[in-house]
Design an enzyme around this catalytic site. Sequence first.
Site, mmCIF file in Angstrom:
data_model
loop_
_atom_site.group_PDB
_atom_site.id
_atom_site.type_symbol
_atom_site.label_atom_id
_atom_site.label_comp_id
_atom_site.label_asym_id
_atom_site.label_seq_id
_atom_site.Cartn_x
_atom_site.Cartn_y
_atom_site.Cartn_z
ATOM 1 N N LYS A 82 0.867 -1.177 0.000
ATOM 2 C CA LYS A 82 0.000 0.000 0.000
ATOM 3 C C LYS A 82 0.904 1.228 0.000
ATOM 4 O O LYS A 82 2.067 1.162 0.421
ATOM 5 C CB LYS A 82 -0.877 0.016 1.260
ATOM 6 C CG LYS A 82 -2.139 0.847 1.127
ATOM 7 C CD LYS A 82 -3.237 0.043 0.450
ATOM 8 C CE LYS A 82 -4.553 0.778 0.491
ATOM 9 N NZ LYS A 82 -5.661 -0.030 -0.083
ATOM 10 N N GLY A 176 -20.806 6.621 5.212
ATOM 11 C CA GLY A 176 -19.986 7.001 4.074
ATOM 12 C C GLY A 176 -20.608 6.564 2.762
ATOM 13 O O GLY A 176 -20.682 5.373 2.489
ATOM 14 N N VAL A 177 -21.058 7.531 1.959
ATOM 15 C CA VAL A 177 -21.669 7.189 0.673
ATOM 16 C C VAL A 177 -20.881 7.831 -0.469
ATOM 17 O O VAL A 177 -21.424 8.531 -1.320
ATOM 18 C CB VAL A 177 -23.166 7.582 0.617
ATOM 19 C CG1 VAL A 177 -23.986 6.656 1.490
ATOM 20 C CG2 VAL A 177 -23.386 9.045 1.016
ATOM 21 N N GLY A 178 -19.570 7.575 -0.460
ATOM 22 C CA GLY A 178 -18.728 7.941 -1.588
ATOM 23 C C GLY A 178 -18.959 6.967 -2.720
ATOM 24 O O GLY A 178 -20.032 6.373 -2.843
ATOM 25 N N VAL A 180 -17.943 3.887 -3.339
ATOM 26 C CA VAL A 180 -18.319 2.530 -2.932
ATOM 27 C C VAL A 180 -19.612 2.544 -2.126
ATOM 28 O O VAL A 180 -20.527 1.754 -2.372
ATOM 29 C CB VAL A 180 -17.193 1.865 -2.126
ATOM 30 C CG1 VAL A 180 -17.634 0.484 -1.650
ATOM 31 C CG2 VAL A 180 -15.924 1.748 -2.966
#
Length: 354
Positions: A82, A176-178, A180
């Site tokens: 990463k 979290g509604v980015g 994905v």
Amino acid sequence: MADISTTSFGTWSSEQLILCSDDSLGLRAVIAIDDTTLGNGFGGVRFRAYPTPEAGITEARRLARAMTYKNAAAGLNYGGAKSVLFAGDPVSDRPAFMRRYGEFIARTGSAYMPGVDMGTTTDDLKWMIEGGAQVLWVDDDPSPATATGVLHSIKAAVAATLDSDSLAGTHVFIQGVGHVGESLARQLAAEGARLSLMDTDRERMEQLAHELEAQPLFDTDVTEVECDVFAPCAIARVIDPTTAERLQCRVVAGAANDTLTDDNVAETLHRRGITYVPDFLANAGGVIDVDGRHHGKSHDERTLALEAIGDRVGSVIDTARKTGITTVQAAQQYARKRIDSARSNPADRKTPDE
């Protein structure tokens, strides 16, 4: 790779740790290569601000360890890696910035192959390729596939915990509604789930909630939400020892990486009867889909590969229940078995094209 958790590291726990710096562009980055037993390290590039350089380096190492487990458990021929780009002043020339970072990545000789992550896009990867980085796939956003994998994880966990083969009426709270999280919300809505949504981008969240007839949540602590499934799809380490004691759900399964502050938190969730799907199992859909596209697999083949995530989750939950260990321990054992087998047979080490 030492036999330790995803959340604690000794000085020499990573195979390689590389710091990158270019003052002319304001570029600061760290590349963490955790383990290459199964192949070259594959993992996304995270681009965000950190309170200290040490915090970003620690996160890169933690996420690289999770990628080792994720790729191994998914049956992919990649090791874990990463990288983190430290966000500072606004980038005036993003293509030049990413091309330069691609040059740093190229120096690893493909030991690190980047993908998208928080703060980066497929366009960024294309510019990294121009700098010399080896990238598996850049023509499609992996977010929908990641969301589909989480969906199958939730289905498996709900079946095992709530004894239901349907998500109709199941209350899922998505934090979290980015890219994905939004895709997951749409897929869950299509399954008939009842949704509560939370996001720092209120306008985006409200629009999606209105479209899907979901409940928008404002300034709410995650422990205040009574639900069947808590799906963290945003920040890392959202569940700490205190949170784990107060969550009001039966299942935790989401797309966020590094969900627990420490693997020991899984013990608390286990004691409270909350089924935790380890993040590296739940959110593996993106890397599985990228690998499938890289190898020219058909849509149907890739669809089956994503469905298999649910099978693995069900198997891990079953193992944990039969042996009395946590799902994190069961999932890590599942991944380590494949890694240990490959380590005892070095000739089996694969290249990205195998």
